[in-house]
Scaffold this active site. Sequence first.
Site, PDB file in Angstrom:
ATOM      1  N   TYR A 136      40.508  46.492  32.751  1.00 33.88           N
ATOM      2  CA  TYR A 136      41.360  45.097  32.722  1.00 33.88           C
ATOM      3  C   TYR A 136      42.205  45.097  34.178  1.00 33.88           C
ATOM      4  O   TYR A 136      42.625  46.106  34.646  1.00 33.88           O
ATOM      5  CB  TYR A 136      42.517  45.295  31.743  1.00 33.88           C
ATOM      6  CG  TYR A 136      43.187  43.735  31.748  1.00 33.88           C
ATOM      7  CD1 TYR A 136      42.795  42.644  31.236  1.00 33.88           C
ATOM      8  CD2 TYR A 136      44.640  43.833  32.466  1.00 33.88           C
ATOM      9  CE1 TYR A 136      43.471  41.432  31.341  1.00 33.88           C
ATOM     10  CE2 TYR A 136      45.137  42.609  32.584  1.00 33.88           C
ATOM     11  CZ  TYR A 136      44.648  41.607  32.018  1.00 33.88           C
ATOM     12  OH  TYR A 136      45.638  40.403  31.933  1.00 33.88           O
ATOM     13  N   GLU A 162      42.118  36.995  36.683  1.00 34.29           N
ATOM     14  CA  GLU A 162      42.020  38.173  35.927  1.00 34.29           C
ATOM     15  C   GLU A 162      40.656  38.637  35.656  1.00 34.29           C
ATOM     16  O   GLU A 162      39.591  37.761  35.221  1.00 34.29           O
ATOM     17  CB  GLU A 162      42.734  37.590  34.562  1.00 34.29           C
ATOM     18  CG  GLU A 162      42.745  38.849  33.351  1.00 34.29           C
ATOM     19  CD  GLU A 162      43.018  37.851  32.045  1.00 34.29           C
ATOM     20  OE1 GLU A 162      43.860  38.458  31.348  1.00 34.29           O
ATOM     21  OE2 GLU A 162      42.345  36.913  31.489  1.00 34.29           O
TER      22      GLU A 162
END
Length: 404
Positions: free
Chosen positions: A119, A207
Amino acid sequence: MNIHEYQAKQLLARHGVAVPLEIPAKSLADVRPAAEKIAAAGSAKVVVKSQIHAGGRGKGTFKTGFQGGVKVTSSVDEAVSTAEKMLGNALVTKQTGAEGRCVKTLLISEGAKIKKEFYLAVLLDRAVGRPLIMASTEGGVDIEEVAAHTPEKIFKEWIDPAVGIMPFQARNIADALGLKGDLFNAGVKLIIGVYKTWWECDAAMVELNPLAVIELKDGKETMVALDAKISLDDNALYRHKDIQEMRDLNEEAPLEIEASKFNLNYIKLDGNIACLVNGAGLAMATMDIIQHFGGMPANFLDVGGGASKEQVTAAFKIILSDPNVKGILVNIFGGIMDCNVIATGIVAAVKETQLHIPLVVRLEGNNVAMGKKTLAESGVAIITGDSMSDAAQKVVKAVAARGK
Ligand code: GDP
Ligand code: MN
């Protein structure tokens, strides 16, 4: 403003971030040529990805019952038959609500052999007033879950906005992700590219979930942005004509689009008393006072500092297209704005929309006497309020009376 995954990856690629080979397809006719190109480039798998402004697509379900908004297929034919099941259908994910979102674009992508999923995100940490890069080895899953249960698995690096990302900071992050050798170098380059994308695009958030370590055909490993989400700061969009063109009105609430055409800030809420106010602060105070007297606001609507007759009429039409609305409260403080312009606008709007629900108006400020006179002489049924609390009580009472 939000953009689609494929658009986010175009912006990332411009700033040196590695992304898979992929082609957007807006219709079924575009799918086969796209899948053929992906296959011709040597990919054994063809991934078909629904493009909607919501996450959780992989685990989503179409209203038709078809499972999964992201599918890895093994041939061009399978990619086409999968695309048929997605395009034009509503995909329900945990971020869309029960009604789902209609899939109007697909992303046809090369299939990657995933070794690891990380992530990586860049956002603004308002508490310290600095950009923040967050990274975790626990990618591909819900980052909120990681944050709630194993917060120690999220690594954070704050950036000095005046200096930008320093190479040692990118190395810290790559190290926290456990990267070694060539992969470490690829990671550092990618992290710097992601930060640059955030900065150059005036993004609110970038993101990557997952940022993936993939295995190439020669057995070597590299890193790519497998999924990307970018949300932009609307206040800076005027600087980015190219990004403005990425806006997809299919993904936005129709009433809010209509409102933005007239420069109105409109947000629909669940109550039944509509408010039309000038200034965001006054709009919030108006919503509060409606609640204080036992009512429920149906919307937030700020007509801004210089509402014209056209804007007021548009605002009335937008308000009235919400079937829950049972009464309207207009609360205008004329600082720069001339109260009589507003009053004229209100009268015109009432006539044009053939208003049939209670309307309470409170005007104060610049040229208010003239404004009140216009309302009084208009012949339309308008309840006037002398103060904010008087007006709020009157609208709550009028709506309650109709409910009986
Ligand atoms: P999301 O569910 O909306 O977050 O969509 P993603 O783009 O993250 O896709 C969901 C999952 O599909 C990813 O976490 C991956 O595990 C998988 N996936 C996406 N692209 C590929 C690919 O190219 N190859 C393989 N094998 N899996 C993929
Ligand atoms: Mn994802």
